[in-house]
Design a protein around this motif. Structure first.
Motif, PDB file in Angstrom:
ATOM      1  N   TYR A 453       0.840  -1.199   0.000  1.00 25.24           N
ATOM      2  CA  TYR A 453       0.000   0.000   0.000  1.00 25.24           C
ATOM      3  C   TYR A 453       0.878   1.254   0.000  1.00 25.24           C
ATOM      4  O   TYR A 453       1.828   1.364   0.771  1.00 25.24           O
ATOM      5  CB  TYR A 453      -0.914  -0.016   1.226  1.00 25.24           C
ATOM      6  CG  TYR A 453      -1.879   1.145   1.299  1.00 25.24           C
ATOM      7  CD1 TYR A 453      -2.930   1.251   0.398  1.00 25.24           C
ATOM      8  CD2 TYR A 453      -1.739   2.123   2.276  1.00 25.24           C
ATOM      9  CE1 TYR A 453      -3.822   2.306   0.467  1.00 25.24           C
ATOM     10  CE2 TYR A 453      -2.629   3.184   2.365  1.00 25.24           C
ATOM     11  CZ  TYR A 453      -3.669   3.280   1.438  1.00 25.24           C
ATOM     12  OH  TYR A 453      -4.543   4.324   1.498  1.00 25.24           O
ATOM     13  N   ALA A 454       0.562   2.219  -0.890  1.00 23.16           N
ATOM     14  CA  ALA A 454       1.385   3.427  -1.050  1.00 23.16           C
ATOM     15  C   ALA A 454       0.627   4.693  -0.715  1.00 23.16           C
ATOM     16  O   ALA A 454       1.178   5.786  -0.871  1.00 23.16           O
ATOM     17  CB  ALA A 454       1.940   3.497  -2.476  1.00 23.16           C
ATOM     18  N   GLY A 455      -0.636   4.587  -0.318  1.00 22.75           N
ATOM     19  CA  GLY A 455      -1.329   5.787   0.118  1.00 22.75           C
ATOM     20  C   GLY A 455      -2.570   6.123  -0.673  1.00 22.75           C
ATOM     21  O   GLY A 455      -3.041   5.350  -1.523  1.00 22.75           O
ATOM     22  N   LYS A 456      -3.071   7.313  -0.412  1.00 23.13           N
ATOM     23  CA  LYS A 456      -4.338   7.793  -0.934  1.00 23.13           C
ATOM     24  C   LYS A 456      -4.068   9.039  -1.782  1.00 23.13           C
ATOM     25  O   LYS A 456      -3.334   9.935  -1.369  1.00 23.13           O
ATOM     26  CB  LYS A 456      -5.248   8.115   0.252  1.00 23.13           C
ATOM     27  CG  LYS A 456      -6.679   8.372  -0.084  1.00 23.13           C
ATOM     28  CD  LYS A 456      -7.527   8.320   1.191  1.00 23.13           C
ATOM     29  CE  LYS A 456      -6.928   9.157   2.298  1.00 23.13           C
ATOM     30  NZ  LYS A 456      -7.787   9.180   3.503  1.00 23.13           N
ATOM     31  N   VAL A 457      -4.680   9.098  -2.973  1.00 23.52           N
ATOM     32  CA  VAL A 457      -4.475  10.220  -3.894  1.00 23.52           C
ATOM     33  C   VAL A 457      -5.803  10.959  -4.014  1.00 23.52           C
ATOM     34  O   VAL A 457      -6.747  10.467  -4.641  1.00 23.52           O
ATOM     35  CB  VAL A 457      -4.009   9.732  -5.284  1.00 23.52           C
ATOM     36  CG1 VAL A 457      -3.701  10.927  -6.182  1.00 23.52           C
ATOM     37  CG2 VAL A 457      -2.801   8.818  -5.152  1.00 23.52           C
ATOM     38  N   THR A 515       7.275   8.871   2.570  1.00 24.80           N
ATOM     39  CA  THR A 515       7.361   8.901   4.030  1.00 24.80           C
ATOM     40  C   THR A 515       8.157   7.689   4.500  1.00 24.80           C
ATOM     41  O   THR A 515       8.441   6.765   3.737  1.00 24.80           O
ATOM     42  CB  THR A 515       5.967   8.871   4.666  1.00 24.80           C
ATOM     43  OG1 THR A 515       5.341   7.619   4.349  1.00 24.80           O
ATOM     44  CG2 THR A 515       5.111  10.028   4.148  1.00 24.80           C
ATOM     45  N   GLU A 516       8.505   7.695   5.771  1.00 24.29           N
ATOM     46  CA  GLU A 516       9.299   6.598   6.313  1.00 24.29           C
ATOM     47  C   GLU A 516       8.562   5.269   6.271  1.00 24.29           C
ATOM     48  O   GLU A 516       9.187   4.212   6.208  1.00 24.29           O
ATOM     49  CB  GLU A 516       9.724   6.911   7.753  1.00 24.29           C
ATOM     50  CG  GLU A 516      10.743   8.048   7.854  1.00 24.29           C
ATOM     51  CD  GLU A 516      11.255   8.232   9.267  1.00 24.29           C
ATOM     52  OE1 GLU A 516      10.822   7.451  10.150  1.00 24.29           O
ATOM     53  OE2 GLU A 516      12.068   9.136   9.489  1.00 24.29           O
ATOM     54  N   ASP A 517       7.229   5.301   6.313  1.00 22.79           N
ATOM     55  CA  ASP A 517       6.467   4.041   6.260  1.00 22.79           C
ATOM     56  C   ASP A 517       6.039   3.684   4.845  1.00 22.79           C
ATOM     57  O   ASP A 517       5.141   2.854   4.653  1.00 22.79           O
ATOM     58  CB  ASP A 517       5.250   4.111   7.191  1.00 22.79           C
ATOM     59  CG  ASP A 517       4.312   5.258   6.835  1.00 22.79           C
ATOM     60  OD1 ASP A 517       4.698   6.112   6.014  1.00 22.79           O
ATOM     61  OD2 ASP A 517       3.189   5.293   7.381  1.00 22.79           O
ATOM     62  N   GLY A 518       6.675   4.293   3.831  1.00 21.93           N
ATOM     63  CA  GLY A 518       6.436   3.886   2.452  1.00 21.93           C
ATOM     64  C   GLY A 518       5.191   4.451   1.821  1.00 21.93           C
ATOM     65  O   GLY A 518       4.646   3.848   0.886  1.00 21.93           O
ATOM     66  N   ARG A 519       4.718   5.621   2.269  1.00 20.33           N
ATOM     67  CA  ARG A 519       3.544   6.258   1.672  1.00 20.33           C
ATOM     68  C   ARG A 519       3.973   7.479   0.870  1.00 20.33           C
ATOM     69  O   ARG A 519       4.990   8.129   1.151  1.00 20.33           O
ATOM     70  CB  ARG A 519       2.553   6.692   2.762  1.00 20.33           C
ATOM     71  CG  ARG A 519       2.170   5.574   3.721  1.00 20.33           C
ATOM     72  CD  ARG A 519       1.327   4.487   3.071  1.00 20.33           C
ATOM     73  NE  ARG A 519       1.187   3.304   3.902  1.00 20.33           N
ATOM     74  CZ  ARG A 519       0.290   3.172   4.871  1.00 20.33           C
ATOM     75  NH1 ARG A 519      -0.541   4.166   5.157  1.00 20.33           N
ATOM     76  NH2 ARG A 519       0.211   2.057   5.566  1.00 20.33           N
TER      77      ARG A 519
END
Length: 882
Positions: A453-457, A515-519
């Protein structure tokens, strides 16, 4: 009277390849056994203008009884900055020095060959041709009618059985940048003939009158001599395209690189021949129906069979490529940057420069919507700075001399201004109030065999696009999330939970950082990529080390990246290490670097205060100037302790020096150094915000150390500070600077001049790591002593002012530990706002007027010439052993 020069048995043996390649019953070229009839005893050189497969120039030097030969595709250049490719070919007999004529079609080297230049030559120092050839470093003096002065031939690496060299003009006073000798003098020195004709091509029949159509089959077409491949078959033959690796600008610190604009669009390979065209995406999808205008334009390139590589782009109103405009009615272009196959010849093994030359010839008269990729001159930092100013996505760095190799490697690098990433769509959040729109995309990247998972766009959409995406993705809804680390997603803005989908579609997003958590931080939707598969969406991590070289030409092993950058940049932003240095004589050195998180954009106060009264430049003008030159100044200043000169009330009021700074904003980097009598905290500029803080402090002139944290005992260069003094003239200064340059050139040391911003000049000799201040100062003393002996009426090393008698004082002690030099692009406190400006040596003449380089003129100069100081940051030289 001409006397024959007898060839030796060893020379005749070296001509075996020459004889094997030619049928002397066809060609009028002299055989290996023909004796030369040459006058005089000096070794000769000739240049043949040879129109064979392509027009090129053959340089031949008489060495050890033969003419050692190099093919120079673009011919010799009088500009020292133009390093021309020279491919070593087979040795020729001395009798070839007088040959001129047409080599018949069907014979080796078919086409016209004119005797374009002839004369004599020697080496520097004299009589070392055989020795220098063996070492791969020829330094020759040519005495011809068109080519005169000193030239360098430097071997770089082999290409099959042919060695690659670079040919370029030496800086000896005869250089002429901007002068094209091949264009000014196209004629033969023997016959006066100017026009040449290449061989008659018989391998294919062209059919320009046939209608253009996109090829969808692999059936072969008939040709008069041999069957030709269909365009689709040609694409299958060349296979996968070459891919680039995301990198930081430091990755180009080693090797020779060429730079192009990075275009933001669809990667495409095109093949065409005899009226048929195939246009495919990187993944092999047929793009012909989607881009019919491009297909028609490619089909109009009659008379050639070719495969080219490029990018299909859409242009905004400023002519910049924008991925999100594709298919939206904007102007579309096919920007071509490489040619892989041409008229039956596989060009992929050829070096980059030669493929580019073939491409330029192929597309010499190309029209819209086809375009050749734009080259960017200068260093990587200059190219990237230009990309920022022009609003491009970034630049491509391509290593000189490399072949076209399928797959991803480190000979093509992507240097980006704004980060973007291809991501797989794994879900969405719907819009509130039951509107048939999506609120945000949920995206992922591939890691091994799983999705991460890479985040929300949530931004970058129009209402229309939100609706279209909602309809498209609703067809693929699944109950379980396809990502292993799926979070509990609830959209705070749209008040809806996540809807997960099968990863079938790819989106391109712009973002600020990971980000550090891969987002993705602050991602923005740019568009869907129909040319990519979701499985191709892997996180791009830029390499920061120097890019790896190819296999070593002798061992075949990969050479490890050089260690030049290790320890040379400013200290880490995450740590505050103590800098431990060897203690120089009579003083103890200790330095501690303090750095916090990157500061926010520094504000401007009292921006309307006039600092330079003559042109009326305000503090706000200085602030904007530092913003503009930050891409050039920050690399030069990074890691260097600074001494500041500040003028809070303007340059007509008293100013003051400031070495130590105690109260600085959080995030500004400082380095604490123990001097002989006190400990001071120096500012270190390592980011644009630091420059803006200095501008707001009215710190107009920045004086920088010659060494960097954490290696304060190792200077990066030798500094020669030339100042005309009270009784000297600027003309005397130019004469001395020219003499200094000649002295350094004789030692084969590259030097970089710049104005001091006042009446003087600084000349810097960049060095490799490991030199000490003692070594550097000793070399400067020795050099200045030699210069004062050569110009006793103009200069002296005499410290006593009473004994100088108005002569310019040469002070080598500017190379001591802790001494500073005015930074490049730094303003000086004079009413007309001059700036210390890097120069090209061709500018250091009596016509030079340093007062022309000001706060108001330098931006335009940078757009024109780029960063001329960057060679001073590429220290790969060692001082000569004495």
């Amino acid at each position: 009277m001409a006397t024959p020069r007898r060839s030796t048995p060893s020379a005749r043996k070296r001509l075996g390849t020459y004889g094997e390649k030619r049928d002397f019953s066809l060609t009028s070229e002299p055989g290996p056994e023909v004796e030369a009839s040459l006058s005089g005893g000096a070794p000769i050189f000739v240049v043949h203008k040879h129109d064979a497969t392509r027009l090129h120039y053959d340089l031949r030097l008489e060495i050890d009884g033969v003419l050692v030969s190099w093919a120079i595709p673009k011919g010799p250049s009088y500009d020292p900055a133009e390093k021309r490719l020279a491919v070593q070919t087979e040795d020729h007999p001395l009798a070839y020095a007088t040959f001129e004529g047409r080599i018949p079609d069907g014979a080796y080297g078919a086409g016209d060959s004119l005797l374009w230049e002839s004369g004599t030559f020697d080496t520097v120092p004299p009589g070392r041709a055989s020795e220098q050839l063996a070492k791969g470093r020829l330094h020759v003096v040519l005495h011809g009618s068109k080519l005169q002065g000193e030239w360098h031939l430097i071997r770089t690496r082999p290409m099959g059985k042919k060695a690659q060299w670079l040919c370029f003009k030496a800086k000896d006073g005869t250089e002429r940048p901007g002068y094209d000798v091949t264009e000014a003098h196209p004629e033969s020195v023997k016959s006066g003939q100017r026009v040449t004709h290449g061989p008659v091509r018989r391998t294919r029949r062209t059919a320009p009158a046939r209608p253009v159509r996109a090829s969808r089959s692999t059936r072969a077409k008939k040709a008069p001599v041999a069957p030709a491949l269909s365009p689709v078959a040609l694409l299958e033959k060349v296979g996968a395209p070459m891919l680039a690796t995301l990198a930081q600008v430091e990755s180009t610190d080693q090797g020779e690189w060429l730079y192009e604009v990075k275009y933001d669009g669809f990667r495409a390979l095109a093949a065409f021949g005899e009226g048929e065209v195939a246009l495919h995406s990187r993944g092999g999808k047929d793009l012909s129906a989607r881009f019919p205008d491009i297909v028609r334009a490619l089909g109009a390139l009659g008379g050639h069979e070719a495969v080219v590589d490029g990018e299909i782009v859409a242009l905004d109103d400023k002519g910049r490529s924008r991925f999100q405009l594709l298919g939206k009615g904007a102007e579309e272009r096919f920007v071509i940057f490489d040619v892989l196959w041409l008229d039956g010849e596989d060009l992929r093994p050829l070096p980059l420069e030669e493929r580019r030359e073939r491409l330029e010839r192929l597309l010499a008269r190309v029209k819209t919507p086809l375009r050749i990729a734009e080259r960017v001159e200068g260093s990587a930092r200059q190219a990237l700075a230009l990309a920022r100013r022009r609003g491009w996505e970034g630049v491509m760095a391509k290593r000189v001399g490399t072949p076209y190799s399928p797959g991803r490697g480190e000979t093509w690098l992507k240097l980006k201004v704004q980060a973007n990433q291809e991501v797989a769509i794994v879900g969405f959040t719907p819009m509130a109030n039951e509107r048939p729109e999506l609120g945000s995309l949920l995206v992922a990247v591939r890691e091994g065999n799983a999705w991460r998972y890479a985040g929300k766009v949530g931004t970058g959409y129009t209402t229309k696009v939100r609706r279209e995406l909602r309809a498209l993705l609703s067809r693929d809804e699944v109950k379980k999330p396809p990502v292993q680390d799926a979070p509990r997603v609830r959209d705070a803005l749209h008040h809806e939970d996540a809807i997960w989908v099968k990863p079938r579609h790819v989106a391109q997003v712009a973002f600020t950082e990971w980000t550090e958590d891969g987002r993705l931080r602050h991602p923005s939707f740019q568009g869907l990529r129909a040319d990519k598969r979701p499985e191709e969406c892997v996180r791009e991590r830029p390499i920061e080390r120097p890019a790896r070289r190819g296999p070593h030409r002798q061992t075949g092993r990969k050479s490890r990246p050089g260690a030049r950058s290790a320890g040379r940049s400013a200290v880490s932003r995450k740590e505050a290490p103590t800098v431990k240095e060897a203690a120089p004589a009579k003083k103890m050195v200790a330095a501690t670097a303090k750095k916090g998180a990157a500061p926010a954009l520094v504000g401007l106060t009292h921006g309307d205060r006039v600092l330079f009264p003559e042109p009326g430049y305000t503090k706000a003008d200085v602030y904007r100037y530092f913003q503009d030159v930050a891409p050039f100044m920050v690399p030069a200043l990074a890691g260097r302790p600074l001494t500041l000169q500040q003028w809070p009330q303007g340059v007509k009021a008293p100013g003051f020096f400031r070495q130590g700074v105690e109260h600085v904003p959080e995030g500004l980097t400082t380095v604490r150094i123990t001097h002989e009598t006190r400990e001071l905290s120096h500012v270190v500029v390592d980011r644009p915000e630091s420059l803006l803080w200095l501008a707001n402090q009215s710190a107009l002139t920045l004086h920088m150390w010659s060494s960097r944290v954490p290696h304060l005992e190792q200077p990066d260069w030798v500094v020669f500070d030339l100042d005309p003094g009270p009784g000297g003239t600027f003309e005397d200064l130019i004469e001395l600077a020219t003499g200094l340059r000649r002295y350094l050139d004789r030692l084969e040391l590259v030097s970089v001049p710049k104005t001091s911003g006042k009446r003087g000049l600084h000349v810097l000799v960049p060095l490799s790591p490991g030199h000490t201040y003692e070594q550097v100062r000793a070399f400067a003393h020795e050099t200045f002593a030699a210069l004062s002996e050569e110009y006793p009426e103009l200069a002296t090393t005499e410290r006593s002012k009473s004994r100088r008698q108005g002569r310019l004082y040469l002070d080598a002690d500017q190379n001591a530990w802790g001494k500073t030099v005015v930074a490049p692009y730094s303003p000086r406190a004079l009413p007309h706002a001059p700036v210390s400006t890097p120069l090209a040596w061709s500018e250091v003449t009596r016509r030079l007027d340093p007062s022309r380089f000001t706060l108001g003129t330098l931006r335009k100069r940078l757009d024109k010439v780029g960063d001329l100081f960057s060679p001073a940051l590429k220290g790969r030289q060692s001082l000569p052993n004495r």
